[in-house]
Enzyme design. Structure first.
Site, PDB file in Angstrom:
ATOM      1  N   ASP A 175      -7.495   8.291   1.746  1.00  0.00           N
ATOM      2  CA  ASP A 175      -7.461   7.900   3.061  1.00  0.00           C
ATOM      3  C   ASP A 175      -7.121   9.138   3.674  1.00  0.00           C
ATOM      4  OD1 ASP A 175      -7.010   6.343   5.053  1.00  0.00           O
ATOM      5  OD2 ASP A 175      -5.008   5.770   4.566  1.00  0.00           O
TER       6      ASP A 175
ATOM      7  N   SER B  66      -3.993   0.652  -2.913  1.00  0.00           N
ATOM      8  CA  SER B  66      -3.762  -0.565  -2.428  1.00  0.00           C
ATOM      9  C   SER B  66      -3.513  -1.735  -3.521  1.00  0.00           C
ATOM     10  CB  SER B  66      -4.600  -1.028  -1.326  1.00  0.00           C
ATOM     11  OG  SER B  66      -4.596  -0.190  -0.284  1.00  0.00           O
TER      12      SER B  66
ATOM     13  N   GLU C  90       0.811  -1.093   0.193  1.00  0.00           N
ATOM     14  CA  GLU C  90      -0.140  -0.167  -0.102  1.00  0.00           C
ATOM     15  C   GLU C  90       0.843   1.218   0.026  1.00  0.00           C
ATOM     16  OE1 GLU C  90      -2.545   0.094   3.584  1.00  0.00           O
ATOM     17  OE2 GLU C  90      -2.297  -2.177   3.608  1.00  0.00           O
TER      18      GLU C  90
END
Lengths: 63, 564
Positions: free
Chosen positions: B150, B157, B52
């Site tokens: 995020d 990811s 990620e």
């Protein structure tokens, strides 16, 4: 063990380093010349307003 | 030196549960002989894994813009790009409606109208003509990856892969995705550029992550896992650190250190990822059969630009996990892992020694050598002699050898060495101190994703940084999922049957034909099911009439693949 791309085995064998001889004075010189020309290039690529740019690069918290 | 502890008394797998290794057919050989009481979810370097990246996001021409808004812009720009090219993404809107329909991002506008973050939460956005503007916050991409907002960063990811080389390829694909999004924004007239950086700190007390995920057997005692990993995670930065100008969380002490992240870790083991960060993270959210597997969520790594460093980082870690699962991992204990992490990072000469609980003092390279020697014995003992595993072991050994004898020779492979050499050379040429803004600029620009500005990109272009695969391989991974995991069904379904996709996540696909009629919900708890082999024939005719039934049938069969 499946690999998704054809020829990946030969790519890997080519690209993963074989043991190399200890560096000689000649290779060290070539290395220095390469670094010099790279540093020349960096002078032309580097953001001109470094101080302001670096100061302005502020992030919020992440993981 | 023997590294094999006595087998524990308890049975490794509780009665009635299928062992992890049997769920990993194709990775773990059917005739594998495991030590008594041990189970494993991998073999050699082969294991379900994925990386990620949280990208740093910066708009110098729009200094007032919030980071969440900029991140939203990036994610939406990519949705816009894919759909404009006739492709498909699965998206969820800002409100995270659990079963919100596939968002058609065509017609997405660069959200000048979203300059005020309050608008993101208050009411649906509309364009100048009053038509709704969709803002997606979470995308599932045709390559099976997730690309989303995020908090204050765009995050990629990668899809599940089964070996370090593939993990690297689909991680690099994420860099191309992010770059493409940034370029899409740059093409829009009048829109301030949004720049993206694959680094981990702003040098002003903030850090953001580059995480790794590895599937491990549930039966492994977590305390044992954490104890064995701590010294390894403390030391592995000497190979896969990304390098940083500045010491301390604000970088105020002049100098160069090996790791971007080391100064931001405060604990040994814990659940947090944003405060009091631990070297070993205990987050337990397997996105798979939780009675069988654990997902080890690794938060200690730096974001690597180098293909070689990314590959080796995943390969070494996979081998250490294999040793831990099968009970052959060196039993080492550092007196103070957090202090050791920072001490190793702060010494790019690699001479610093750190105290072990048994009184020895070892360098980071010494520690890595102990793991490498044990890994060599481990693969010998279990016959893990496939080429991918051998390649990692050989590169691991060669890298440690050069770190001892001629670290500068690794400038063509390791990010921290390359950066150290560039910054040191520039300092000497211009007589600068480590805290000169131009040095900070170079540190930042090393991770700039733009090919004409990024210093790592310049190294690759000049042939001064090794790559392990051709660029076409990375480009293919932007559009195509790994064929040997469930990411295949996820990505290909989103790509080919996008208009029927109502929702997609790591382990779930929600389908409704043309958004009407009955809802089909598929849970895929086995990461090695719903592969290209199991989905053969389903995607070949591009979602032609009648093919939806074949998709549903194939997903049903894959869901019933219990891998007992």
């Amino acid at each position: 063990m499946s690999q998704q791309y054809s020829g990946s085995r030969s790519e890997r064998e080519e690209d993963v380093p074989a043991p190399e001889p200890a560096p000689t004075a000649g290779s060290a010189q070539a290395h220095t010349a390469d670094l010099d020309s790279l540093l020349d290039e960096i002078d032309s690529v580097l953001e001109t307003n470094a101080e302001e740019f670096v100061k302005g690069f502020v992030q919020k918290g992440g993981q | 030196m023997t590294h094999v502890p006595a087998s524990p008394d308890r049975a490794a797998v509780p009665a009635g549960l299928a062992p992890a290794w049997r769920g990993q057919r194709g990775l773990v050989p059917d005739d594998a002989v495991l030590p008594a009481g041990r189970d494993t979810a991998g073999w050699g370097v082969h294991r379900v894994m994925g990386l990620e990246t949280e990208f740093g996001v910066h708009a110098p021409g729009n200094p007032g813009a919030g980071h969440t808004v900029l991140s939203t812009e990036v994610v939406n720009a990519y949705a816009d790009l894919v759909t404009a090219e006739g492709g498909s993404v699965a998206g969820t809107e800002w409100d995270y409606g659990e079963e919100s329909p596939l968002v058609d991002a065509r017609g997405w506008q660069l959200p000048r109208s979203a300059a005020h973050p309050s608008q993101l939460t208050d009411r649906p956005l509309t364009d100048d003509d009053g038509n709704p503007v969709h803002l997606v916050m979470n995308l599932v991409l045709p390559n099976g990856a997730r690309f989303y907002v995020d908090h204050a960063h765009p995050e990629y990811s990668a899809p599940e892969t089964t070996n370090p080389l593939d993990a690297m390829v689909w991680d690099q694909a994420g860099d191309r995705v992010a770059l493409a999004a940034s370029r899409r924004i740059a093409q829009a007239p009048g829109e301030p550029q949004v720049l993206l950086y694959k680094n981990n700190t702003d040098n002003k007390s903030v850090s953001y992550g580059a995480h790794e995920n590895y599937l491990v057997t549930r039966s492994l005692d977590f305390e044992e896992l954490a104890a064995r990993l701590l010294p390894f995670f403390t030391a592995r930065q000497v190979v896969c650190g990304a390098g940083r100008a500045g010491i301390g969380v604000t970088g105020r002490t002049p100098g160069f250190q090996i790791s971007q992240r080391a100064d931001f870790f405060e604990e040994q083991v814990g659940l947090e990822t944003t405060i009091r960060r631990p070297i070993v993270n205990t987050r337990d959210e397997p996105h798979a059969d939780q009675e069988r597997y654990r997902r080890l969520h690794v938060i200690i790594g730096d974001a690597n630009l180098s293909q070689y460093a990314t590959w080796l980082r995943c390969g070494m870690t996979a081998l250490v996990l294999s040793m831990i699962e099968l009970g052959t991992c060196p039993v080492l204990e550092l007196r103070d892992p957090v202090q050791a992490l920072q001490a190793i990072s702060h010494d790019p000469t690699l001479n610093t020694t750190i105290p072990l609980a048994d009184g020895r003092r070892l360098t980071g390279v010494d520690l890595m050598e102990l793991y490498r020697e044990a890994a060599a014995g481990h693969v010998e003992r279990f016959g893990m002699t496939d080429p991918a595993t051998r390649d990692v072991l050989a590169a691991w050994g060669e890298t440690l050898g050069l770190l001892r004898t001629d670290p500068a020779a690794l400038a063509d492979r390791l990010d921290w060495v390359a950066k150290y050499q560039l910054l040191s050379g520039y300092r000497q040429r211009h007589g600068l101190d480590w805290d000169d803004p131009r040095i900070g600029m170079m540190d930042l620009q090393y991770a700039d994703l733009r090919p004409d500005k990024g210093l790592h990109a310049a190294l690759v272009r000049r042939g001064s940084m090794r790559t392990l695969v051709p660029e076409e391989t990375v480009q293919r991974a932007v559009h195509t999922p790994p064929a040997d995991t469930r990411a295949w069904a996820r990505g290909r379904t989103v790509d080919v049957f996008g208009r029927h996709v109502v929702g997609a996540s790591w382990d779930t696909l929600l389908l409704r034909q043309d958004g009407q009629g009955p809802m089909y919900r598929f849970h895929q708890r086995e990461p090695l099911s719903a592969t290209a082999e199991q989905m053969a024939g389903v995607y070949d005719d591009g979602g032609a009439p009648g093919s939806f039934g074949r998709l549903v049938a194939a997903l049903s069969r894959a869901q019933q693949d219990r891998r007992a």
